[in-house]
Design a protein around this motif. Structure first.
Motif, PDB file in Angstrom:
ATOM      1  N   LEU A 175     -14.496  21.518  23.127  1.00  0.00           N
ATOM      2  CA  LEU A 175     -14.833  22.919  22.891  1.00  0.00           C
ATOM      3  C   LEU A 175     -14.237  23.828  23.958  1.00  0.00           C
ATOM      4  O   LEU A 175     -13.837  24.957  23.664  1.00  0.00           O
ATOM      5  CB  LEU A 175     -16.348  23.100  22.820  1.00  0.00           C
ATOM      6  N   LEU A 176     -14.148  23.339  25.202  1.00  0.00           N
ATOM      7  CA  LEU A 176     -13.494  24.126  26.246  1.00  0.00           C
ATOM      8  C   LEU A 176     -12.009  24.296  25.956  1.00  0.00           C
ATOM      9  O   LEU A 176     -11.451  25.373  26.174  1.00  0.00           O
ATOM     10  CB  LEU A 176     -13.686  23.467  27.611  1.00  0.00           C
ATOM     11  N   LEU A 177     -11.372  23.238  25.479  1.00  0.00           N
ATOM     12  CA  LEU A 177      -9.946  23.331  25.141  1.00  0.00           C
ATOM     13  C   LEU A 177      -9.699  24.285  23.984  1.00  0.00           C
ATOM     14  O   LEU A 177      -8.726  25.040  23.992  1.00  0.00           O
ATOM     15  CB  LEU A 177      -9.385  21.947  24.807  1.00  0.00           C
ATOM     16  N   ARG A 178     -10.570  24.251  22.983  1.00  0.00           N
ATOM     17  CA  ARG A 178     -10.421  25.130  21.819  1.00  0.00           C
ATOM     18  C   ARG A 178     -10.780  26.573  22.132  1.00  0.00           C
ATOM     19  O   ARG A 178     -10.323  27.489  21.464  1.00  0.00           O
ATOM     20  CB  ARG A 178     -11.313  24.657  20.674  1.00  0.00           C
ATOM     21  N   ARG A 179     -11.651  26.769  23.127  1.00  0.00           N
ATOM     22  CA  ARG A 179     -12.167  28.081  23.514  1.00  0.00           C
ATOM     23  C   ARG A 179     -12.959  28.765  22.409  1.00  0.00           C
ATOM     24  O   ARG A 179     -13.117  29.980  22.405  1.00  0.00           O
ATOM     25  CB  ARG A 179     -11.046  28.993  24.003  1.00  0.00           C
ATOM     26  N   SER A 180     -13.419  27.976  21.446  1.00  0.00           N
ATOM     27  CA  SER A 180     -14.270  28.501  20.383  1.00  0.00           C
ATOM     28  C   SER A 180     -15.004  27.319  19.747  1.00  0.00           C
ATOM     29  O   SER A 180     -14.641  26.170  19.924  1.00  0.00           O
ATOM     30  CB  SER A 180     -13.458  29.240  19.332  1.00  0.00           C
ATOM     31  N   ILE A 181     -16.036  27.670  18.979  1.00  0.00           N
ATOM     32  CA  ILE A 181     -16.803  26.650  18.269  1.00  0.00           C
ATOM     33  C   ILE A 181     -16.388  26.701  16.807  1.00  0.00           C
ATOM     34  O   ILE A 181     -16.490  27.755  16.177  1.00  0.00           O
ATOM     35  CB  ILE A 181     -18.322  26.906  18.403  1.00  0.00           C
ATOM     36  N   PRO A 182     -15.915  25.580  16.259  1.00  0.00           N
ATOM     37  CA  PRO A 182     -15.554  25.583  14.836  1.00  0.00           C
ATOM     38  C   PRO A 182     -16.770  25.898  13.964  1.00  0.00           C
ATOM     39  O   PRO A 182     -17.904  25.544  14.301  1.00  0.00           O
ATOM     40  CB  PRO A 182     -15.055  24.159  14.575  1.00  0.00           C
ATOM     41  N   GLU A 183     -16.529  26.572  12.844  1.00  0.00           N
ATOM     42  CA  GLU A 183     -17.624  26.970  11.963  1.00  0.00           C
ATOM     43  C   GLU A 183     -18.389  25.759  11.445  1.00  0.00           C
ATOM     44  O   GLU A 183     -19.612  25.784  11.329  1.00  0.00           O
ATOM     45  CB  GLU A 183     -17.075  27.801  10.807  1.00  0.00           C
ATOM     46  N   SER A 184     -17.664  24.677  11.154  1.00  0.00           N
ATOM     47  CA  SER A 184     -18.340  23.479  10.640  1.00  0.00           C
ATOM     48  C   SER A 184     -19.296  22.903  11.671  1.00  0.00           C
ATOM     49  O   SER A 184     -20.408  22.481  11.351  1.00  0.00           O
ATOM     50  CB  SER A 184     -17.313  22.433  10.224  1.00  0.00           C
ATOM     51  N   LEU A 185     -18.886  22.905  12.929  1.00  0.00           N
ATOM     52  CA  LEU A 185     -19.736  22.382  13.990  1.00  0.00           C
ATOM     53  C   LEU A 185     -20.930  23.307  14.240  1.00  0.00           C
ATOM     54  O   LEU A 185     -22.040  22.840  14.510  1.00  0.00           O
ATOM     55  CB  LEU A 185     -18.911  22.218  15.266  1.00  0.00           C
ATOM     56  N   GLU A 186     -20.703  24.595  14.106  1.00  0.00           N
ATOM     57  CA  GLU A 186     -21.792  25.555  14.291  1.00  0.00           C
ATOM     58  C   GLU A 186     -22.852  25.399  13.202  1.00  0.00           C
ATOM     59  O   GLU A 186     -24.053  25.398  13.476  1.00  0.00           O
ATOM     60  CB  GLU A 186     -21.220  26.969  14.279  1.00  0.00           C
ATOM     61  N   LYS A 187     -22.415  25.230  11.947  1.00  0.00           N
ATOM     62  CA  LYS A 187     -23.366  25.043  10.853  1.00  0.00           C
ATOM     63  C   LYS A 187     -24.122  23.723  11.010  1.00  0.00           C
ATOM     64  O   LYS A 187     -25.322  23.647  10.752  1.00  0.00           O
ATOM     65  CB  LYS A 187     -22.643  25.086   9.510  1.00  0.00           C
ATOM     66  N   THR A 188     -23.426  22.686  11.428  1.00  0.00           N
ATOM     67  CA  THR A 188     -24.067  21.389  11.619  1.00  0.00           C
ATOM     68  C   THR A 188     -25.091  21.449  12.739  1.00  0.00           C
ATOM     69  O   THR A 188     -26.190  20.901  12.618  1.00  0.00           O
ATOM     70  CB  THR A 188     -23.008  20.318  11.926  1.00  0.00           C
ATOM     71  N   ALA A 189     -24.751  22.119  13.834  1.00  0.00           N
ATOM     72  CA  ALA A 189     -25.683  22.246  14.955  1.00  0.00           C
ATOM     73  C   ALA A 189     -26.927  23.016  14.531  1.00  0.00           C
ATOM     74  O   ALA A 189     -28.052  22.643  14.888  1.00  0.00           O
ATOM     75  CB  ALA A 189     -24.998  22.931  16.127  1.00  0.00           C
ATOM     76  N   ALA A 190     -26.739  24.075  13.746  1.00  0.00           N
ATOM     77  CA  ALA A 190     -27.898  24.845  13.272  1.00  0.00           C
ATOM     78  C   ALA A 190     -28.790  23.974  12.390  1.00  0.00           C
ATOM     79  O   ALA A 190     -30.020  24.039  12.476  1.00  0.00           O
ATOM     80  CB  ALA A 190     -27.423  26.079  12.507  1.00  0.00           C
ATOM     81  N   LEU A 191     -28.176  23.160  11.560  1.00  0.00           N
ATOM     82  CA  LEU A 191     -28.942  22.265  10.701  1.00  0.00           C
ATOM     83  C   LEU A 191     -29.708  21.228  11.521  1.00  0.00           C
ATOM     84  O   LEU A 191     -30.899  20.996  11.299  1.00  0.00           O
ATOM     85  CB  LEU A 191     -28.016  21.556   9.714  1.00  0.00           C
TER      86      LEU A 191
END
Length: 175
Positions: A95-111
């Protein structure tokens, strides 16, 4: 103790999987029932929730792959550090390398955050079944808690003061 490591854990895993499937179906516009219906609802591109299920599966895939990679690193290189912790560190680095959170990972984390209290049931049951051992070690546990409190509270205050001073210096330099 066997209930926690055996059948109760299996039932808890089945319960969580069932609720994950229900959530994925609900996000995709399906009904709450897990039984197949004669007619599946059609999805059009305007339905924003229609793509949520593959996104959640993609996020879960990334999380599982990073945990498996962490377990592999644990077996080969770092036996002292648990595999899931290594996997979380790998995720953090990614995530540090990408400098953003992918939408799929964000939705999964919320779930997964919705079901976090369910994951705490097993340790709570373990504490209840091991109350005797817990009471035997109560003085050491209490001493550790008090000592950690006496160390972390002043350290957090000191750190906060340093960060506030640094922020003030940066604002002065910009002005």
């Amino acid at each position: 103790m066997t209930c926690i490591s055996g059948s109760c854990r299996d039932r808890l895993i089945r319960f969580i999987c069932l609720h994950l499937m229900l959530f994925c179906r609900r996000q995709a516009g399906h009904s709450r029932s897990l039984l197949p219906k004669e007619e599946e609802p059609t999805h059009d591109s305007s339905n924003a929730a229609a793509g949520a299920s593959p996104m959640i599966l993609q996020g879960l895939t990334w999380l599982v792959l990073l945990q498996l990679l962490g377990n592999l690193i644990n077996l080969v290189l770092l036996p002292a550090l648990p595999g899931p912790i290594i996997g979380m560190l790998l995720l953090f680095g990614l995530l540090l390398l990408r400098r953003s959170i992918p939408e799929s990972l964000e939705k999964t984390a919320a779930l997964l955050l919705q079901y976090l209290p369910l994951l705490l049931i097993v340790p709570a049951a373990g504490i209840m079944t091991s109350a005797g051992a817990l009471l035997d070690d109560l003085p050491a546990i209490a001493a550790g808690l008090v000592l950690s409190l006496l160390i972390t509270v002043p350290f957090c205050g000191w750190l906060m003061q340093r960060l506030i001073r640094r922020l003030d210096r940066q604002r002065e330099d910009q002005a």
